[in-house]
Design an enzyme around this catalytic site. Structure first.
Site, PDB file in Angstrom:
ATOM      1  N   GLU A  95       0.718  -1.132   0.009  1.00 58.86           N
ATOM      2  CA  GLU A  95       0.128  -0.050   0.150  1.00 58.86           C
ATOM      3  C   GLU A  95       0.850   1.254  -0.081  1.00 58.86           C
ATOM      4  O   GLU A  95       1.979   1.171   0.509  1.00 58.86           O
ATOM      5  CB  GLU A  95      -1.002  -0.048   1.210  1.00 58.86           C
ATOM      6  CG  GLU A  95      -2.085  -1.246   1.180  1.00 58.86           C
ATOM      7  CD  GLU A  95      -2.865  -1.107   2.151  1.00 58.86           C
ATOM      8  OE1 GLU A  95      -4.229  -1.762   1.971  1.00 58.86           O
ATOM      9  OE2 GLU A  95      -2.823  -0.501   3.346  1.00 58.86           O
ATOM     10  N   CYS A 339      -1.082   6.483  10.286  1.00 62.41           N
ATOM     11  CA  CYS A 339       0.087   5.718  11.012  1.00 62.41           C
ATOM     12  C   CYS A 339      -0.302   4.526  11.320  1.00 62.41           C
ATOM     13  O   CYS A 339      -1.146   4.462  12.394  1.00 62.41           O
ATOM     14  CB  CYS A 339       0.840   6.669  11.828  1.00 62.41           C
ATOM     15  SG  CYS A 339       2.207   6.152  12.574  1.00 62.41           S
TER      16      CYS A 339
END
EC number: 2.1.1.192
Length: 353
Positions: A95, A339
């Site tokens: 990704e 994150c």
């Protein structure tokens, strides 16, 4: 992708010269190919019109010009962040994230360096995946090429903070970073490229010895030497004490600041005591910045801190250190693009392409 048939992407100018010579082409053709790949962003060999048709046909016959395959494209309704899933082989997904921060026109691409990860940081979803190998340089760079093409814009910053531990794929990561920096390629300034690590000291020391010009970030996440292992297993092999020694060496020998990333987890690494320990580390390293990030994932059983808890932690931290502290926002949370969330199954938004 087998290198018996050379892949043009991911190659330096010198490597392209060697390929040209091996094919009986003039060496100067390498510069044309190099700028065509990285500056003009050509998607097929036929687009290299500075080359004769004969040369293009020879390249198509004797080299490869692959692309990683686009899978999902999720768009955040909250902030316009886009998360892309790419296929790099059978049952192999990575990704990358496009982050349009809006701060002075900053546009960041967060890219992956491995398929899965060799480490198991408890707050990071990527660590739950089976590790399936390192990405090749061309696969790293193609994330940038593909994302820019899909969003119709150019990045101002690149961060190696996606899936994987960059220091465990050092050669390919650094080669990609230097191509990203090259004025004849992507042309990004060295300080617009950030390499990160969970704390692999051997990689940090190698980075220092090579006098690499890029920004560098350490995912610290706990200031207590013993407790850090409960959050990040990398601490068992690369203890906090040695990590801090490497950070001190970085700032001394390279004469620039290093960044500490700190994921805030209530009842794990927050509170006044941990703020004071973190501040002590910052004082000892001297030239550093601290990015504090509220926990994004919830699969751990841990919870995201409240705004008041974050303010309290940052207040205690600022009272004990003069290091710049940034309360980092978490763009793309609604598409699992923030994150620690890469590899979590996202919910396709209504604006998914």
């Amino acid at each position: 992708m087998k290198e018996e048939i050379p892949v043009l992407k991911g190659k330096t100018k010198k490597e392209l010269e060697e390929i040209c010579v091996s094919l009986g082409l003039e060496k100067y053709r390498a510069a044309q190919i190099y700028t065509g790949i990285y500056k003009s962003r050509y998607t097929t060999i036929d687009q290299f019109t500075t080359l004769s048709k004969e040369v293009r046909e020879k390249l198509k016959e004797h080299t490869q010009y692959p692309e990683i395959e686009i899978g999902r494209d999720l768009v955040s309704k909250e902030d316009g962040t886009r998360k892309f899933t790419f296929y790099v082989g059978e049952n192999k997904e990575i990704e990358a994230v496009w982050i349009p921060s809006g701060d002075g026109g900053r546009k960041t691409i967060c890219i992956s360096s491995q398929i899965g990860c060799t480490l198991n940081c408890k707050f990071c979803a990527t660590g739950l995946l089976e590790y399936k190998g390192n990405l090749q340089t061309w696969q790293i760079l193609d994330q940038v090429l593909q994302v820019e093409r899909l969003v119709g814009d150019r990045a101002t910053n690149i961060v190696f903070m996606g899936m994987g531990e960059p220091m465990h794929n050092y050669f390919s990561v650094m080669k990609a970073a230097h191509i990203l920096r090259d004025k004849d390629a992507f042309g990004l300034g060295a300080l617009r490229i950030t390499i990160s690590t969970a704390g692999v000291t051997t990689g940090i020391n190698r980075f220092i010895e090579n006098k690499e010009p890029f920004n560098f970030a350490i995912s610290l996440n706990h200031p207590n030497p013993n407790a850090r292992s409960s959050v990040m297993d990398v601490n068992d092999k690369h203890p906090l004490e040695k990590l801090i020694d490497s950070a001190k060496r970085f700032t001394k020998e390279l004469d620039r600041a290093i960044t500490f990333e700190y994921v805030m987890i209530p009842d794990v690494n927050m509170g006044r005591d941990n703020a004071e320990r973190l501040a002590k580390i910052a004082r000892s390293v001297n030239k550093c910045k601290i990015n504090v990030i509220p926990l994004n994932t919830d699969f751990t059983g841990w919870r995201r801190p409240t705004d008041d808890e974050v303010k309290d932690f940052v207040m205690h931290l600022k009272a004990k250190t003069t290091a710049p502290i940034l309360n980092r926002r978490s763009p793309g949370r609604d598409i699992n693009g923030a994150c620690g969330m890469l590899a979590l199954k996202g919910i396709r938004s209504e604006t998914t392409k």
